[in-house]
Motif scaffolding. Structure first.
Motif: not given
Length: 138
Positions: A49-71
């Protein structure tokens, strides 16, 4: 740098999880996020996902751990710094949840990044936790 915050949320775990994993709607919960574009669907392990935030350059984030309904954990890399953000839901005996957010920066330039952006980063993570709480409890 490492920053952690936990908020207790008086809402069902499923409600909190659905808000948390719907990253494209995060701008509705917090002013610390302008826009999120999910690049790989469905949002799950290995999604980006590409995240755009105020005062910070846009960054691409990659999901490295995923457990449905938990984390889920995702990370963003830039020269000299890797930022890791974990989002954990802990169910309480009363049927509500505690949400624990952790942001860690590591790498040779992490100390410099912490000096330059640490205060803003802590403020943004706090805003995100409080925004999630407010949205889930409505």
């Amino acid at each position: 740098m490492r920053f952690e915050i936990t908020v207790d949320i008086d809402a069902p775990p499923e409600t909190v999880w659905n808000l948390l994993k719907d990253v494209e709607r995060w701008p509705e919960m917090t002013e610390s996020i302008n826009r999120v574009e999910v690049l790989d669907r469905p949002f799950a392990l290995s999604s980006r996902a590409r995240v755009h935030q105020p005062k910070i350059p846009a960054a691409t984030w990659t999901v490295t751990a995923f457990k449905e309904n938990e984390t889920f954990t995702w990370e963003s890399r830039s020269p000299g710094v890797t930022t890791i953000a974990a989002h954990d839901i802990v169910r309480t005996p009363g049927g509500t949840v505690a949400v624990h957010l952790t942001l860690t920066q590591k790498g040779p330039l992490a100390p410099l990044f912490s000096l330059l952006t640490g205060r803003l980063t802590r403020r943004y993570v706090t805003m995100e936790a409080n925004g999630l709480k407010a949205k889930a409890e409505r």
